[in-house]
Motif scaffolding. Sequence first.
Motif, PDB file in Angstrom:
ATOM      1  N   SER A  41      11.969  54.872  12.239  1.00  0.00           N
ATOM      2  CA  SER A  41      12.456  53.669  12.598  1.00  0.00           C
ATOM      3  C   SER A  41      12.075  52.579  12.052  1.00  0.00           C
ATOM      4  O   SER A  41      13.049  51.984  11.905  1.00  0.00           O
ATOM      5  CB  SER A  41      12.828  53.821  14.695  1.00  0.00           C
ATOM      6  N   ILE A  42      10.667  52.242  12.766  1.00  0.00           N
ATOM      7  CA  ILE A  42       9.906  51.061  11.783  1.00  0.00           C
ATOM      8  C   ILE A  42       9.416  50.157  10.083  1.00  0.00           C
ATOM      9  O   ILE A  42      10.096  49.686  10.089  1.00  0.00           O
ATOM     10  CB  ILE A  42       8.634  51.244  13.205  1.00  0.00           C
ATOM     11  N   LYS A  43       9.774  51.682   9.779  1.00  0.00           N
ATOM     12  CA  LYS A  43       9.775  52.152   8.332  1.00  0.00           C
ATOM     13  C   LYS A  43      10.864  51.201   8.493  1.00  0.00           C
ATOM     14  O   LYS A  43      10.702  50.115   7.297  1.00  0.00           O
ATOM     15  CB  LYS A  43       9.279  53.312   8.266  1.00  0.00           C
ATOM     16  N   LYS A  44      11.932  51.550   8.975  1.00  0.00           N
ATOM     17  CA  LYS A  44      13.404  51.111   8.179  1.00  0.00           C
ATOM     18  C   LYS A  44      13.695  49.034   8.653  1.00  0.00           C
ATOM     19  O   LYS A  44      13.765  48.641   7.682  1.00  0.00           O
ATOM     20  CB  LYS A  44      14.447  51.929   8.832  1.00  0.00           C
ATOM     21  N   LEU A  45      12.927  49.040   9.875  1.00  0.00           N
ATOM     22  CA  LEU A  45      12.677  48.043  10.566  1.00  0.00           C
ATOM     23  C   LEU A  45      12.160  46.933   9.832  1.00  0.00           C
ATOM     24  O   LEU A  45      12.729  45.684   9.811  1.00  0.00           O
ATOM     25  CB  LEU A  45      12.628  48.193  11.857  1.00  0.00           C
ATOM     26  N   GLN A  46      11.018  46.913   8.822  1.00  0.00           N
ATOM     27  CA  GLN A  46      10.353  46.775   7.941  1.00  0.00           C
ATOM     28  C   GLN A  46      11.225  45.890   6.750  1.00  0.00           C
ATOM     29  O   GLN A  46      10.907  45.247   6.227  1.00  0.00           O
ATOM     30  CB  GLN A  46       9.021  47.449   8.418  1.00  0.00           C
ATOM     31  N   GLU A  47      11.400  47.022   6.988  1.00  0.00           N
ATOM     32  CA  GLU A  47      12.847  46.810   5.165  1.00  0.00           C
ATOM     33  C   GLU A  47      13.004  45.959   5.389  1.00  0.00           C
ATOM     34  O   GLU A  47      13.306  45.180   4.533  1.00  0.00           O
ATOM     35  CB  GLU A  47      13.020  48.474   4.286  1.00  0.00           C
ATOM     36  N   LEU A  48      13.790  45.977   6.660  1.00  0.00           N
ATOM     37  CA  LEU A  48      15.142  44.992   6.247  1.00  0.00           C
ATOM     38  C   LEU A  48      14.475  43.597   7.085  1.00  0.00           C
ATOM     39  O   LEU A  48      15.154  43.160   6.789  1.00  0.00           O
ATOM     40  CB  LEU A  48      15.960  45.651   7.977  1.00  0.00           C
ATOM     41  N   HIS A  49      13.034  43.483   7.276  1.00  0.00           N
ATOM     42  CA  HIS A  49      13.182  42.241   7.763  1.00  0.00           C
ATOM     43  C   HIS A  49      11.882  41.454   7.010  1.00  0.00           C
ATOM     44  O   HIS A  49      12.081  40.703   6.563  1.00  0.00           O
ATOM     45  CB  HIS A  49      11.570  42.453   9.161  1.00  0.00           C
ATOM     46  N   ASN A 261      24.222  45.162   9.810  1.00  0.00           N
ATOM     47  CA  ASN A 261      25.126  43.757   9.644  1.00  0.00           C
ATOM     48  C   ASN A 261      24.931  42.493   9.505  1.00  0.00           C
ATOM     49  O   ASN A 261      25.629  41.993   8.633  1.00  0.00           O
ATOM     50  CB  ASN A 261      25.412  43.691  11.356  1.00  0.00           C
ATOM     51  N   LEU A 262      23.977  42.003   9.487  1.00  0.00           N
ATOM     52  CA  LEU A 262      23.843  41.076   8.532  1.00  0.00           C
ATOM     53  C   LEU A 262      23.381  40.858   6.955  1.00  0.00           C
ATOM     54  O   LEU A 262      23.699  40.597   6.384  1.00  0.00           O
ATOM     55  CB  LEU A 262      21.993  39.690   9.192  1.00  0.00           C
ATOM     56  N   ASP A 263      22.819  42.204   6.595  1.00  0.00           N
ATOM     57  CA  ASP A 263      22.715  42.536   5.421  1.00  0.00           C
ATOM     58  C   ASP A 263      22.076  41.626   4.537  1.00  0.00           C
ATOM     59  O   ASP A 263      22.415  41.275   3.320  1.00  0.00           O
ATOM     60  CB  ASP A 263      24.213  43.342   4.827  1.00  0.00           C
TER      61      ASP A 263
END
Length: 287
Positions: A41-49, A261-263
């Motif tokens: 989950s954190i890996k995905k969060l890192q990419e989006l951030h 949602n912000l994409d």
Amino acid sequence: MDLANYRITPNQTPIKLSDYPTTDNKHFNEEELKEKLIPESIKKLQELHLKLHAEEQKGIMVVLQAIDAGGKDEAISFIFSNLTAQGLKTTSVKKPSETEVKHDYLWRIHEGKPARGEISILNRSYYEEVIAPRIHDVLDQDPLPDHLIDDDIWVTRFRQLNDFERYMTENGFPVIKFFFHVSKDVQKERLLERMKDPKKNWEFSFSDIEERKHWDTYQEVFEDMLTHTSTEYAPWYILPADDDWYARYIISEAMIDVLENLDPQFPEISGEDQKELDESIEMLEKE
């Protein structure tokens, strides 16, 4: 995970925290959460951030609210500290200073607001202004005009906070709020651990014991706050905070949901910039 199970629906009947479990992890063991689910989950969060930070169009304001030993600091350590430092801001909201008291109660929050491309975290927040004064009945000690202090002041402040969060959202800074719902027994265990472990003594404050005496009043004030300030544009999530690792997983997944949602997208280079980039690449390659 169905995040709707933890997100408060606006305009529902008054919140009763007794209706919400402080432990709700029926599906995952702690090892699975720590070793697999949260890292993924954190890996995905890192990419989006990283995309959010690169794009610099929107920001996110995160509110963490809890009674003492609820788990806010640990959530910052295990979830948010993994994000790109340049796009992250953390502000701890404490007792207002003499200078802060002389201003409107939201004045001191402005430095903690995110810039475009940032996630800002409020470790406790402006919601302290509808919690602490009610617990200790000290509102009359603030330099407020007498005519502003009446039975409706909390309703007024709830409206003002909702308006503030709508303003933030409409200007490209969505607000997401996490309430750490911890049981009295688990708080006791965590406080005792801090008191008995020399390596954790620094986390303990004698005021934590004093505040614990007001447990029931805190629950009532929290319920009123959650009932009146969870909106479609700035929802509250009630975390089953006795399950500390599961609560962190919910936070990570909810943050991913907001970011998706912000994409956000990486900026694209085109036109003259692309031509200049190609020329620069060619120049470096020929060195």
